[in-house]
Scaffold this active site. Structure first.
Site, PDB file in Angstrom:
ATOM      1  N   HIS A 111       0.666   5.283   1.229  1.00 33.12           N
ATOM      2  CA  HIS A 111      -0.068   6.160   1.956  1.00 33.12           C
ATOM      3  C   HIS A 111      -0.166   7.643   1.101  1.00 33.12           C
ATOM      4  O   HIS A 111       1.012   8.077   0.703  1.00 33.12           O
ATOM      5  CB  HIS A 111       0.484   6.706   3.348  1.00 33.12           C
ATOM      6  CG  HIS A 111       0.572   5.488   4.110  1.00 33.12           C
ATOM      7  ND1 HIS A 111      -0.270   5.508   5.304  1.00 33.12           N
ATOM      8  CD2 HIS A 111       1.461   4.341   4.142  1.00 33.12           C
ATOM      9  CE1 HIS A 111       0.265   4.376   6.191  1.00 33.12           C
ATOM     10  NE2 HIS A 111       1.271   3.459   5.261  1.00 33.12           N
ATOM     11  N   HIS A 150       0.999  -1.124   0.063  1.00 29.61           N
ATOM     12  CA  HIS A 150       0.066   0.065  -0.073  1.00 29.61           C
ATOM     13  C   HIS A 150       0.824   1.325  -0.015  1.00 29.61           C
ATOM     14  O   HIS A 150       2.110   1.140   0.487  1.00 29.61           O
ATOM     15  CB  HIS A 150      -0.965   0.147   1.231  1.00 29.61           C
ATOM     16  CG  HIS A 150      -0.143  -0.047   2.655  1.00 29.61           C
ATOM     17  ND1 HIS A 150       0.135  -1.469   2.846  1.00 29.61           N
ATOM     18  CD2 HIS A 150       0.251   0.929   3.406  1.00 29.61           C
ATOM     19  CE1 HIS A 150       0.813  -1.123   4.365  1.00 29.61           C
ATOM     20  NE2 HIS A 150       0.824   0.204   4.395  1.00 29.61           N
TER      21      HIS A 150
HETATM   22  P1  AMP Z   1       1.621   0.407   7.501  1.00 29.10           P
HETATM   23  O1  AMP Z   1       1.959   0.855   8.826  1.00 29.10           O
HETATM   24  O2  AMP Z   1       2.400   1.300   6.493  1.00 29.10           O
HETATM   25  O3  AMP Z   1       1.551  -0.921   7.183  1.00 29.10           O
HETATM   26  O4  AMP Z   1       0.013   1.228   7.471  1.00 29.10           O
HETATM   27  C1  AMP Z   1      -1.174   0.474   7.419  1.00 29.10           C
HETATM   28  C2  AMP Z   1      -2.168   1.534   7.887  1.00 29.10           C
HETATM   29  O5  AMP Z   1      -3.309   0.852   7.667  1.00 29.10           O
HETATM   30  C3  AMP Z   1      -2.162   2.240   9.170  1.00 29.10           C
HETATM   31  O6  AMP Z   1      -2.086   3.749   8.686  1.00 29.10           O
HETATM   32  C4  AMP Z   1      -3.474   2.012   9.690  1.00 29.10           C
HETATM   33  O7  AMP Z   1      -4.128   3.115  10.321  1.00 29.10           O
HETATM   34  C5  AMP Z   1      -4.297   1.491   8.312  1.00 29.10           C
HETATM   35  N1  AMP Z   1      -5.392   0.527   8.701  1.00 29.10           N
HETATM   36  C6  AMP Z   1      -5.207  -0.613   9.748  1.00 29.10           C
HETATM   37  N2  AMP Z   1      -6.519  -1.167   9.562  1.00 29.10           N
HETATM   38  C7  AMP Z   1      -7.218  -0.308   8.730  1.00 29.10           C
HETATM   39  C8  AMP Z   1      -8.921  -0.405   8.473  1.00 29.10           C
HETATM   40  N3  AMP Z   1      -9.815  -1.344   8.763  1.00 29.10           N
HETATM   41  N4  AMP Z   1      -9.296   0.495   7.543  1.00 29.10           N
HETATM   42  C9  AMP Z   1      -8.422   1.499   7.097  1.00 29.10           C
HETATM   43  N5  AMP Z   1      -7.086   1.535   7.106  1.00 29.10           N
HETATM   44  C10 AMP Z   1      -6.463   0.667   8.332  1.00 29.10           C
END
Ligand code: AMP
Ligand code: ZN
Length: 115
Positions: A103, A101
């Protein structure tokens, strides 16, 4: 790779777990981060399971992922003011969800260096 049953973002990308959808096509899916770190915080993912940036190996998909990040920024009204695109990768990169993903963050002044 097909969807991984236990993968959160596979479930979000397929609509199995609800999210605030920002944009999607047959390949990519963009949705609001549940714990926003800026006024605009959107995640862009491929619908098919890829563990992270180092596992992608698909130049065309990576290009479209970045293109979509820019499209999302435009759609959210931060293309002019500026924004940041981040791909946390691996443990020390701060990755917590192991489905590729990026951001898209904006709507405030970003600082450098990141934490
Ligand atoms: P990373 O730490 O770069 O792997 O990013 C994972 C992101 O996913 C974090 O910013 C979380 O806030 C986000 N996240 C986790 N669960 C969900 C969810 N159910 N819906 C939307 N975002 C999520
Ligand atoms: Zn997945």
């Amino acid at each position: 790779m097909a969807a991984k049953a236990e993968c959160l973002f596979c479930k979000i990308g397929s609509g199995q777990i609800p999210s605030k959808v920002v944009w999607q096509d047959e390949e990519l899916f963009a949705f609001e981060d549940i714990n926003p770190q800026a006024p605009v915080h959107v995640l862009v993912i491929p619908k098919r399971h890829i563990g992270g940036l180092s596992d992608a190996g698909d130049r065309a998909l990576l290009g479209r992922l970045l293109e979509t990040a820019a499209l999302v920024a435009k759609k959210k009204g931060i293309a002019e003011s500026g924004y940041r695109v981040v791909a946390n990768t691996g443990r020390e990169g701060g990755q917590t969800v192991f489905h590729l993903h990026v951001h898209v963050l904006g709507g405030r002044q970003m600082t450098w260096p990141p934490g």
